[in-house]
Design an enzyme around this catalytic site. Structure first.
Site, mmCIF file in Angstrom:
data_model
loop_
_atom_site.group_PDB
_atom_site.id
_atom_site.type_symbol
_atom_site.label_atom_id
_atom_site.label_comp_id
_atom_site.label_asym_id
_atom_site.label_seq_id
_atom_site.Cartn_x
_atom_site.Cartn_y
_atom_site.Cartn_z
ATOM 1 N N GLY A 1 0.836 -1.197 0.000
ATOM 2 C CA GLY A 1 0.000 0.000 0.000
ATOM 3 C C GLY A 1 0.864 1.237 0.000
ATOM 4 O O GLY A 1 1.778 1.368 0.816
ATOM 5 N N GLY B 1 1.398 4.299 3.598
ATOM 6 C CA GLY B 1 2.417 3.434 3.008
ATOM 7 C C GLY B 1 3.518 4.211 2.293
ATOM 8 O O GLY B 1 4.708 3.895 2.447
ATOM 9 N N HIS C 1 -20.849 9.004 6.734
ATOM 10 C CA HIS C 1 -20.686 10.440 6.576
ATOM 11 C C HIS C 1 -22.018 11.071 6.190
ATOM 12 O O HIS C 1 -22.683 10.603 5.288
ATOM 13 C CB HIS C 1 -19.637 10.699 5.496
ATOM 14 C CG HIS C 1 -19.102 12.080 5.517
ATOM 15 N ND1 HIS C 1 -19.855 13.165 5.176
ATOM 16 C CD2 HIS C 1 -17.886 12.562 5.854
ATOM 17 C CE1 HIS C 1 -19.113 14.263 5.298
ATOM 18 N NE2 HIS C 1 -17.913 13.912 5.707
ATOM 19 N N SER D 1 -17.904 17.685 0.799
ATOM 20 C CA SER D 1 -17.091 17.958 1.988
ATOM 21 C C SER D 1 -17.925 18.458 3.149
ATOM 22 O O SER D 1 -18.860 19.234 3.010
ATOM 23 C CB SER D 1 -16.021 18.991 1.668
ATOM 24 O OG SER D 1 -15.446 19.421 2.879
ATOM 25 N N ARG E 1 -20.294 13.707 12.950
ATOM 26 C CA ARG E 1 -20.819 12.959 11.802
ATOM 27 C C ARG E 1 -21.866 11.921 12.187
ATOM 28 O O ARG E 1 -22.898 11.805 11.524
ATOM 29 C CB ARG E 1 -19.668 12.253 11.105
ATOM 30 C CG ARG E 1 -18.754 13.219 10.440
ATOM 31 C CD ARG E 1 -17.560 12.551 9.845
ATOM 32 N NE ARG E 1 -16.789 13.579 9.164
ATOM 33 C CZ ARG E 1 -15.626 13.366 8.576
ATOM 34 N NH1 ARG E 1 -15.085 12.171 8.578
ATOM 35 N NH2 ARG E 1 -14.993 14.347 7.966
ATOM 36 N N LEU F 1 -6.033 11.717 7.602
ATOM 37 C CA LEU F 1 -4.809 12.093 6.886
ATOM 38 C C LEU F 1 -3.683 12.262 7.894
ATOM 39 O O LEU F 1 -2.557 11.817 7.694
ATOM 40 C CB LEU F 1 -5.030 13.390 6.113
ATOM 41 C CG LEU F 1 -6.165 13.365 5.080
ATOM 42 C CD1 LEU F 1 -6.268 14.702 4.360
ATOM 43 C CD2 LEU F 1 -5.951 12.252 4.058
#
Ligand SMILES: Cc1cc2nc3c(=O)[nH]c(=O)nc-3n(C[C@H](O)[C@H](O)[C@H](O)COP(=O)(O)OP(=O)(O)OC[C@H]3O[C@@H](n4cnc5c(N)ncnc54)[C@H](O)[C@@H]3O)c2cc1C
Ligand code: SF4
Ligand code: FES
Lengths: 644, 260
Positions: free
Chosen positions: A40, A45, A266, A284, A337, A448
């Site tokens: 990955g 990765g 989401h 978003s 969420r 992230l």
């Protein structure tokens, strides 16, 4: 088996520093004697592989796309969190830690989350140094925004394309190591099995997706950074190729799978438009900063709307129910969420949903446009509005967007200790593929952060500790363990190719998705879960009897690729259901209808369920064995989340 | 379940699709009639429908590259009715919807055509040449750790925004497919400009442009003759200004090069 999380002793804030000092180091001259496999090359990765290469290890990296730059990480829109406190608005490492633990509904490990918050600041420095073009203010310094209801502005972003820019940064670092010969990259190559020798992870078996060739690779350690398993649901915001195969096959070789039922749904996605729908598109979360969520107040109005007797603009202000603002005056449209998603489902279940299917709610920008002007709104969200218009053929400046929740992220994953090592020695898991940091619910802009934290700043230290205690000896790929694993892969492929049934792989995948969405989605109950378990078993049996895979192994065979992935989803789906059944409480993304407050909020059971559920594989169709890792909270007080 | 436009009528179309067994095989166009296509479908969902039909008949489905289906990963790559990514400007193949076609239309679908992008199978091509160009210099030489604070070097917003514009290239290869010379100039220039504009990338700007251009030539991409076809078809609007910038970077590098 005793699960040892290997959390270092000492005060929370000093654990990581102390641990970094305590870990064994590999002498620089000896690093080249060790081989590391990284499966990955998304954010987790690529950052890990590049950093290992820089340190001097020999790295082999694998991905199934044609190039590492296309990993699913590329699609992240909103941003990345970091406790830089550049805005001087009261952020700190402790606050980011606290928000993440609380947001995860107290089902994450304190020590891991604290470390994540600590290294978050280094990530931003690293990315800027690579040339990642984050948004900036007129003064030339980095811009931040508040994201997903955070009370501070700690999110760094690059227009609506943060994931793309971060991945291209990591890809560039990876490319540099490929050019130096420290990383050998294998694109269009899919891992199909993990190989253990003497109980340690020593390599993988892969299929070359162009030629079909089955091959083995041997190493001293294996890192799985293969992303999440949201595509169990067929429809999700994940890329089409995202899959669980690497993690699942490692699970079948002994790696425990933790909290599989924790999936994030989401709230702001474009609703399903037809049977042919292949994936769902996320709008978003930042849209909720200015958009107001509503449905008609009465079922009757909603019905007339769906029948086309009236249009949205005919509905008077007093006939609209801004239900999030009504129920959660403090947070309004910015509730987390899971809360936003569940409420959308509730109003649609009541019959107040909009759109032809009734499975949508409005996200309305009319007030924001009145307040700030259309150009101001366009400057903020122009590209998202454009994307919405492209897909739906409707203009969101003129009529509200229709949105509905969709599967987005999986908090569960391979169980790892503080070093990100699974219970299989030498096997590591990073990024969305592990379960580590988000508990039962992930905050926006934190995936992230976690992927890059794992790859740039955690694994490079912790893997050295393991390697330093490992001999240099290499296992040749003609070792019986490799031959056996290759044979198993080949015979599985042959079996899939020989069934020649009547139903396509996608057909099975869609059927599985429907079961999962209905019974193991936004709301679950014991009866439904029991039913789902039986249905999944039936479907799996039918798959192995009646699936149709054409062609041969020795070619680019898109159906065979999918069949392998769906075969694994059919097993993983059952474990998710099992885990959801076991957890007799509601927390974060896991909402059991039997366990709710009188106001329909999630009701945790801290007394009995403050643990990580780590499952051991015991054979397909057999009951898995549950191992519990008790979670200890020494630095935050467990409270009922309240967004009222 | 009805779509967003309940009045949209299903369409019948005819596809002419490039089929090629593998890299060495000789390919040909094959015709497939397709009925009842919803205008709300994406182009790739239409191909999914075709593939399900083919599979049920026991035939080999059409191989095509795709992943995100959101216009960001750059994987989808179809040459539709003679244009990379089809008729809509500023749109990747995966973001193209069937409502841009009419009932009764014949649609041709081919792979990217370029010597540097050999066909793997059907509509799937090998774009690894792009990776090798990036490996030749598309990076800033910093290791993990030991870098300055992110706000240590302010960058004027106008420059940061311009660098960002260049950085949005998704590496799809439409520019190459659009160009009669199969030149990769737009793709290469996007990375060269992004890094040349940013202070972090300035140190290596000379070697970067020299090495990336050299690799581009090795890979067998054609020369750029300024037709602008690339930018016209680029789904994310990478500007021709980047090619100008690459040229001046290249001239500057050669004029002041230490590697003579
Ligand atoms: C639409 C969308 C928007 C998002 N927005 C945000 C956001 O704004 N902020 C945020 O923090 N998070 C966001 N997320 C979540 C975040 O993007 C992901 O969680 C994260 O990028 C995952 O990174 P990763 O490196 O773990 O895995 P991925 O990026 O998914 O990479 C997986 C890698 O593994 C490879 N792979 C998988 N299986 C195999 C196999 N068997 N063999 C070989 N290779 C294999 C793939 O080729 C790929 O290289 C978003 C997610 C989605 C879906
Ligand atoms: S420049 Fe445009 S067309 Fe060329 S690869 Fe980049 S995004 Fe694709
Ligand atoms: S599939 Fe990712 S850009 Fe089209």
């Amino acid at each position: 088996m005793i699960l040892d999380s290997r959390i270092p002793e000492g005060p929370l804030a000093e654990k990581w520093e102390k641990h970094k000092f305590d870990v064994k180091l590999v002498n620089p001259a000896n690093k080249r004697k060790y081989d590391i496999i990284v499966v990955g090359t998304g954010l987790a990765g690529a950052s890990a592989a590049a950093s290992f290469g820089e340190l001097g290890y020999n790295v082999k990296a694998f991905c199934f796309q044609d190039t590492p730059r296309r990993a699913h990480s590329i699609a992240a829109q909103g941003g990345i969190n970091a406790a830089k406190n550049y805005q001087n608005d009261g952020d700190s490492v402790f606050r980011l830690f606290y928000d993440t633990v609380k947001g995860g509904d107290y089902r994450a490990r304190e020590a891991n989350v604290y470390r994540l918050a600590q290294v978050s600041v280094d990530i931003i420095d690293q990315c800027v140094a690579q040339g990642v073009p984050f948004a900036r203010e007129y003064g030339g310094l980095l811009a931040n925004r508040s994201f997903g209801g955070a009370q501070v502005s700690r999110t760094f972003y690059a227009r609506g394309q943060t994931g793309q820019q971060l991945l291209l940064g990591a890809y560039s670092a990876l490319n540099r190591q490929i050019a130096y010969g420290k990383v050998k990259m294998y694109p269009r190559t899919e891992m199909l099995d993990l190989v253990l020798v003497d109980g340690k992870a020593r390599g993988i078996v892969v299929r070359n997706l162009i030629t079909g060739k089955i091959e083995s690779h041997s190493a001293h350690a294996v890192v799985l950074a293969t992303g999440g398993y949201g595509n169990v649901f067929f429809l999700s915001t994940n890329a089409m190729g995202s899959n669980a195969t690497a993690a699942w096959r490692a699970h079948k070789k002994g790696a425990l799978f933790a909290n599989p039922c924790f999936t994030q749904i989401h709230p702001t996605c474009i609703p399903v438009s037809g049977e042919y729908q292949s994936k769902l598109t996320l709008m978003s979360e930042s849209l909720r900063n200015d958009g107001r969520v509503w449905v008609p107040k009465t079922v009757e109005t909603a019905q007339r709307l769906r029948n086309g007797e009236i249009t949205v603009n005919d509905i008077a202000e007093q006939d609209r129910d801004y239900y999030l603002e009504r129920k959660y005056p403090a947070f309004g449209n910015l509730v987390p969420r899971d809360v936003a998603s569940r409420n959308a489902k509730l109003v649609c279940d009541e019959g107040r949903g909009v759109g032809a299917s009734g499975l949508a709610v409005y996200l309305d920008f009319a007030d924001a446009i009145k307040r700030d002007s259309q150009p101001a709104i366009a400057a903020k969200y122009g590209n998202l509005f454009e994307m919405y218009a492209k897909i739906t053929d409707e203009n969101p400046y003129e009529r509200p967007m229709r949105i509905y929740p969709a599967v987005h992220y999986t908090m569960g994953g391979l169980w790892v200790d503080y070093n990100l090592m699974t219970n299989v020695p030498g096997l590591y898991a990073a990024g969305e593929a592990n379960f580590s940091d988000h508990g039962a619910n992930r905050l926006g802009a934190s995936a992230l952060m976690q992927g890059l934290a794992d790859g740039y700043f955690v694994l490079p230290y912790t893997i050295g500790d393991y390697l330093a205690k490992t001999l240099y000896d290499k296992v040749p790929v003609d070792h019986p363990a490799f031959i056996e694993a290759e044979q198993a892969v080949i015979s599985k492929n042959n079996q899939l190719l020989s069934i020649n049934g009547t139903r396509t792989v996608d057909d099975f995948h869609k059927a599985l998705g429907l079961i999962m969405w209905e019974y193991c989605g936004m709301a679950r109950n014991a009866e439904g879960l029991q039913f789902a378990k039986q249905e999944i078993r039936k479907l799996r049996d039918e798959f192995w009897r009646d699936v149709k895979v054409v062609g041969v192994n020795e070619e680019l065979n898109i159906t065979l690729e999918k069949a392998n992935r769906v075969a694994d989803f059919l097993e993983l789906g059952e474990l998710m259901v099992e885990d959801a059944l076991n957890r007799n409480e509601s927390c974060g993304g896991h909402f059991r209808e039997e366990y709710q407050t009188p106001e329909n909020e999630a009701l945790r059971d801290d007394e009995n369920y403050t643990y990580v559920a780590a499952w051991e594989f015991t054979g397909v169709g057999n009951e898995p064995v549950l191992h519990k890792e008790e979670l200890k909270f020494e630095n935050v007080k467990l409270t009922q989340r309240s967004y009222k | 379940m009805a779509g967003s436009n309940p009045n949209a009528k299903p369409m019948d179309i005819t596809l002419k699709v490039w089929r090629q067994k593998d890299r060495n095989a000789i390919g040909q166009m094959v015709t497939y009639p397709l009925k009842g296509i919803s205008p709300d479908m994406s182009f790739l969902e239409m191909l999914d429908v075709l593939n399900e039909d083919l599979l049920l008949k026991g035939e080999d489905p059409v191989a095509f590259d795709h992943d995100c289906r959101e216009g960001i990963c750059g994987m989808c790559s179809l040459f539709i009715n003679g244009r990379p990514h089809g008729p809509e400007r500023g749109t990747t193949t995966c973001q193209l919807h069937m409502r841009h076609f009419k009932d009764g239309d014949t649609i041709t679908i081919e792979p990217w055509r370029a010597a540097a992008f050999p066909v793997h199978k059907d509509l799937v091509v090998d774009r690894s040449a792009f990776d090798r160009i990036q490996q030749a210099g598309g990076y800033v030489s910093v290791n993990t750790g030991g870098v300055p604070d992110a706000n240590a070097i302010p960058i004027p917003k106008s420059i940061a925004d311009k660098a960002f514009d260049a950085a949005t290239c998704i590496g799809c290869g439409a520019c190459v497919a659009a160009c009669k010379n199969a030149s990769a100039m737009l793709f290469v220039s996007a990375k060269v400009s992004q890094l040349a504009m940013l202070p972090q990338g300035k140190t290596e700007r000379k070697t970067r442009v020299e090495n990336m251009v050299a690799q581009m030539d090795i890979e067998g991409f054609g020369a750029c003759t300024n037709t602008g076809a690339c930018a016209a078809e680029c789904p994310v609007g990478i500007s021709l200004e980047n090619i100008n910038m690459l040229r001046s970077e290249f001239v500057y590098a050669k004029a002041t090069s230490e590697n003579v």
